[in-house]
Write a protein that holds these residues in place. Structure first.
Motif, PDB file in Angstrom:
ATOM      1  N   MET A   1     -20.405   5.746 -22.144  1.00 35.64           N
ATOM      2  CA  MET A   1     -19.742   6.663 -23.062  1.00 35.64           C
ATOM      3  C   MET A   1     -18.380   6.110 -23.455  1.00 35.64           C
ATOM      4  N   ASP A   2     -17.726   5.474 -22.482  1.00 39.06           N
ATOM      5  CA  ASP A   2     -16.376   5.026 -22.771  1.00 39.06           C
ATOM      6  C   ASP A   2     -16.366   3.778 -23.637  1.00 39.06           C
ATOM      7  N   ALA A   3     -17.488   3.045 -23.588  1.00 39.11           N
ATOM      8  CA  ALA A   3     -17.489   1.758 -24.287  1.00 39.11           C
ATOM      9  C   ALA A   3     -17.404   1.940 -25.794  1.00 39.11           C
ATOM     10  N   ILE A   4     -18.235   2.794 -26.324  1.00 37.31           N
ATOM     11  CA  ILE A   4     -18.319   2.905 -27.786  1.00 37.31           C
ATOM     12  C   ILE A   4     -18.035   4.333 -28.192  1.00 37.31           C
TER      13      ILE A   4
ATOM     14  N   TRP B   1     -18.953   6.794 -30.611  1.00 38.23           N
ATOM     15  CA  TRP B   1     -20.017   6.914 -31.611  1.00 38.23           C
ATOM     16  C   TRP B   1     -19.549   7.636 -32.852  1.00 38.23           C
TER      17      TRP B   1
ATOM     18  N   SER C   1     -24.071   3.689 -18.578  1.00 39.25           N
ATOM     19  CA  SER C   1     -23.935   5.074 -19.029  1.00 39.25           C
ATOM     20  C   SER C   1     -23.802   5.144 -20.545  1.00 39.25           C
ATOM     21  N   ALA C   2     -23.051   4.196 -21.104  1.00 43.09           N
ATOM     22  CA  ALA C   2     -22.810   4.223 -22.546  1.00 43.09           C
ATOM     23  C   ALA C   2     -24.107   4.017 -23.306  1.00 43.09           C
ATOM     24  N   TRP C   3     -24.924   3.072 -22.829  1.00 41.88           N
ATOM     25  CA  TRP C   3     -26.157   2.797 -23.560  1.00 41.88           C
ATOM     26  C   TRP C   3     -27.167   3.906 -23.400  1.00 41.88           C
TER      27      TRP C   3
ATOM     28  N   GLN D   1     -26.413   6.943 -23.085  1.00 44.90           N
ATOM     29  CA  GLN D   1     -25.918   7.958 -24.018  1.00 44.90           C
ATOM     30  C   GLN D   1     -26.374   7.646 -25.440  1.00 44.90           C
ATOM     31  N   ALA D   2     -26.224   6.362 -25.813  1.00 40.27           N
ATOM     32  CA  ALA D   2     -26.567   5.969 -27.175  1.00 40.27           C
ATOM     33  C   ALA D   2     -28.054   6.148 -27.430  1.00 40.27           C
TER      34      ALA D   2
ATOM     35  N   TRP E   1     -29.008   9.730 -27.634  1.00 38.11           N
ATOM     36  CA  TRP E   1     -28.535  10.271 -28.894  1.00 38.11           C
ATOM     37  C   TRP E   1     -29.517   9.966 -30.018  1.00 38.11           C
TER      38      TRP E   1
ATOM     39  N   GLN F   1     -29.200  21.635 -37.853  1.00 34.89           N
ATOM     40  CA  GLN F   1     -27.752  21.669 -37.692  1.00 34.89           C
ATOM     41  C   GLN F   1     -27.274  23.032 -38.157  1.00 34.89           C
TER      42      GLN F   1
END
Lengths: 191, 432
Positions: free
Chosen positions: A1-4, A6, B22-24, B26-27, B30, B135
């Protein structure tokens, strides 16, 4: 989460789309193609507004610019065109003039954008605070009726709103007057 | 939903044989969540078109004393549309010689995109604690109207890009028609928005919970008339017969899509059926209670979420499902009425179309708007058909913004608009 972040990735995507299609408007020769690129560019701008959580402004952008202006533009082009394909021939002098005007405008805008401290870096805190379900139209509507939500002491916008409404009414009546069937009234007897 | 997928991805990391940071996670979560939403909505449009084209053949057949399709896929010709689709894919993708190739090719997609974008803001089921909507926009009604107006652009591009006079005539007629019908359509939509006090479709639908007497179409005589004007204008703005001047088969060959063939042609039809269904669903939400059935069955059976519920529950899910059935049924009924009208009424001339808009629909809509405004001012609780609960009130007659845990209370979100008022105005509202 911290890296990019979005949110800024999406921002860059929409901003890139806006710019690319804006360049398309400038470099396309055919007027209807220009209109198409303009629609795309304005829609991407609406996307930016939606991204910022300002859905009323985004919908307004679609309604007024994408919908209204372009239909009017196309009406104008199609009703006035002489040949089958309308293209614009621009001379070298016009390019230079347009580049000077556009370039100076861009310089001013860039200077303004980078002079505000808060606009420079994506602020994750601010992004996290955007609540999607917050009423975005209510404060606007109340402001137009003279009640400011953000500052109760400040005057609202009731008078400008009324002036604009009357102005629009006058424009409508005028348009109806101009567009009416121009039948000559029968001359009265004895004339 | 994206957080849910991301956490599951990290939990099942082992199965993917690659370490997910964690970031990936999340991506990816998403993206997958977005894909799920988009796939569901595309299926509503595509599956809807599949059903409605079959329905159109069947209903028109019955109206003309024929049987309609009977062979493909059993007795009722269920698979006729699929056979049509296969035929369309096989057709050659033609571009006329003098056409503007780029505009000609892109026009069907330009026409389809707005028809699809409407579905992002269209709620299919909602209630306390849940809302099934791509949305949830605070200005959903306004957004839908704006996007509906953009749809005409694809038709104009098609008409201009084909370099054919039939196409250009069709496109010009369509532009004139859509631009003029936007005015009465907007006026009609304002009436329920004014009564509900919000442009949020979820809140408007939730307000009409309970018995069918709560539906806005029965709110007062003015809304009743407004619905019919709305339906007429909606039919005109999605370009259906008797307002199908842009196609006008007997005059303009096929109007703006004269030069199209195969899959590109079918995109125009997907757009048409998609927007037919979306204006019907919009009518259902604005006037006919949306996802609330005529009888509050889900409330009797207890199939609702508690107001403050955050956890998923089977009962609440089933209630949502029933709500979705309701709204799909109402939308389909609207489409059936449009088909029925198309095959029974002759096409209007262009001057008649504009006369209907400017001399009938617009003044009637404006008068109904004034009437509804006066009515809601004098009878805030309803008069003849007294709703079991006046608008914005709980069943006991308390104002909805006193915090109760009544299941049938309008969504908690709706109340938050009154929180926004400065204290002076909020007090005034309570007094009234």
């Amino acid at each position: 989460m911290d890296a990019i972040n979005w949110h800024s990735v999406l921002f860059l995507l929409f901003a890139l789309l806006t710019c690319v299609f804006a360049l398309g408007v400038v470099f396309a020769g055919n007027i209807v193609r220009m209109a198409f690129y303009l629609v795309m560019s304005l829609s991407a701008t609406a996307g930016l507004f939606f991204l910022a959580g300002a859905d009323f402004v985004g919908a307004m952008q679609i309604m007024i610019y994408v919908g209204g202006t372009l239909v009017l533009l196309i009406f104008g082009v199609m009703l006035t065109a002489q040949g089958p394909w309308v293209s614009m021939k621009t001379r070298g002098g016009e390019w230079i003039l347009a580049a000077i005007v556009g370039g100076s405008m861009l310089a001013v805008l860039l200077q303004t954008a980078f002079s505000v401290e808060a606009w420079r870096a994506p602020d994750k805190q601010a992004v996290a605070e955007i609540k999607q379900l917050e009423p975005t139209a209510t404060p606007l509507g109340l402001g137009l009726l003279g009640v400011r939500v953000d500052n109760e002491k400040a005057p609202g916008y009731l008078l400008p709103f009324e002036i604009v409404s009357v102005h629009l009414l006058v424009v409508l009546v005028g348009a109806a007057y101009l567009a009416r069937a121009k039948r000559r009234a029968k001359p009265a007897d004895g004339e | 939903m994206s957080e849910f997928i991301a956490s599951k991805l990290q939990e099942w990391e082992f199965w993917f044989l690659l370490p997910l940071s964690s970031a990936w996670a999340q991506a990816v979560g998403w993206l997958l969540a977005a894909l799920v939403h988009i796939t569901l909505l595309i299926n509503v449009v595509a599956g809807g078109a599949l059903l409605f084209i079959w329905l159109e053949r069947k209903v028109s057949g019955r109206i003309q004393d024929r049987l309609g399709p009977t062979r493909v896929g059993g007795r009722f010709g269920w698979l006729q549309t699929l056979a049509d689709g296969i035929k369309l894919i096989q057709k050659e993708d033609l571009v006329p010689e003098g056409a503007d190739r780029f505009l000609f090719r892109i026009a069907p997609y330009v026409s389809f995109c707005p028809a699809f974008a409407i579905y992002f803001a269209l709620p299919f089921s909602a209630g306390p604690g849940h809302s099934w909507v791509g949305q949830q926009l605070n200005v959903a009604v306004f957004f839908i109207l704006a996007v509906l107006g953009v749809e005409v652009f694809g038709v104009i591009l098609a008409g201009y890009g084909s370099a054919s006079k039939w196409s250009l005539f069709g496109a010009m007629r369509e532009a004139a028609q859509v631009v003029s019908y936007e005015v009465p359509l907007g006026l009609c939509v304002i009436v329920p928005v004014m009564i509900a006090g919000t442009m949020d479709l979820v809140a408007i639908g939730n307000m009409q919970a309970g018995w069918f007497t709560n539906w806005l179409v029965f709110h007062d005589p003015f809304t009743f008339v407004t619905f019919w004007v709305y339906f007429t204008c909606a039919m005109a703005s999605v370009n259906r017969a008797p307002f199908d001047l842009a196609e006008a088969e007997s005059e303009l060959v096929a109007g703006f899509h004269t030069e199209y063939s195969g899959l590109r042609w079918s995109f125009f039809f997907m757009a048409e059926y998609g927007s037919m269904f979306s204006v019907s669903v919009l009518a259902a939400i604005l006037f006919f209670g949306g996802w609330n059935g005529p009888v509050p069955i889900t409330e009797f059976l207890g199939l609702t979420y508690a107001v403050s519920a955050t956890e998923w529950s089977l009962a609440g899910y089933l209630g949502g499902l029933i709500g979705m059935m309701n709204i799909l049924l109402k939308g389909t009924l609207g489409v059936i009425v449009m088909i029925w009208v198309r095959w029974t009424l002759p096409r209007l001339r262009i001057d008649q179309v504009i006369t209907t808009c400017l001399k009938y629909c617009t003044p009637i809509a404006a008068a109904m708007f004034l009437g509804a405004a006066v009515w809601t001012w004098y009878f805030p609780g309803g008069v003849l058909l007294k709703p079991s609960r006046p608008m914005g009130m709980t069943r006991e007659g308390r104002p909805a913004d006193s915090s109760t845990t009544d299941l049938a209370q309008p969504s908690p979100y709706y109340e938050s608009t009154t929180d926004y008022l400065p204290p002076s105005l909020a007090n005034r509202k309570e007094v009234r």
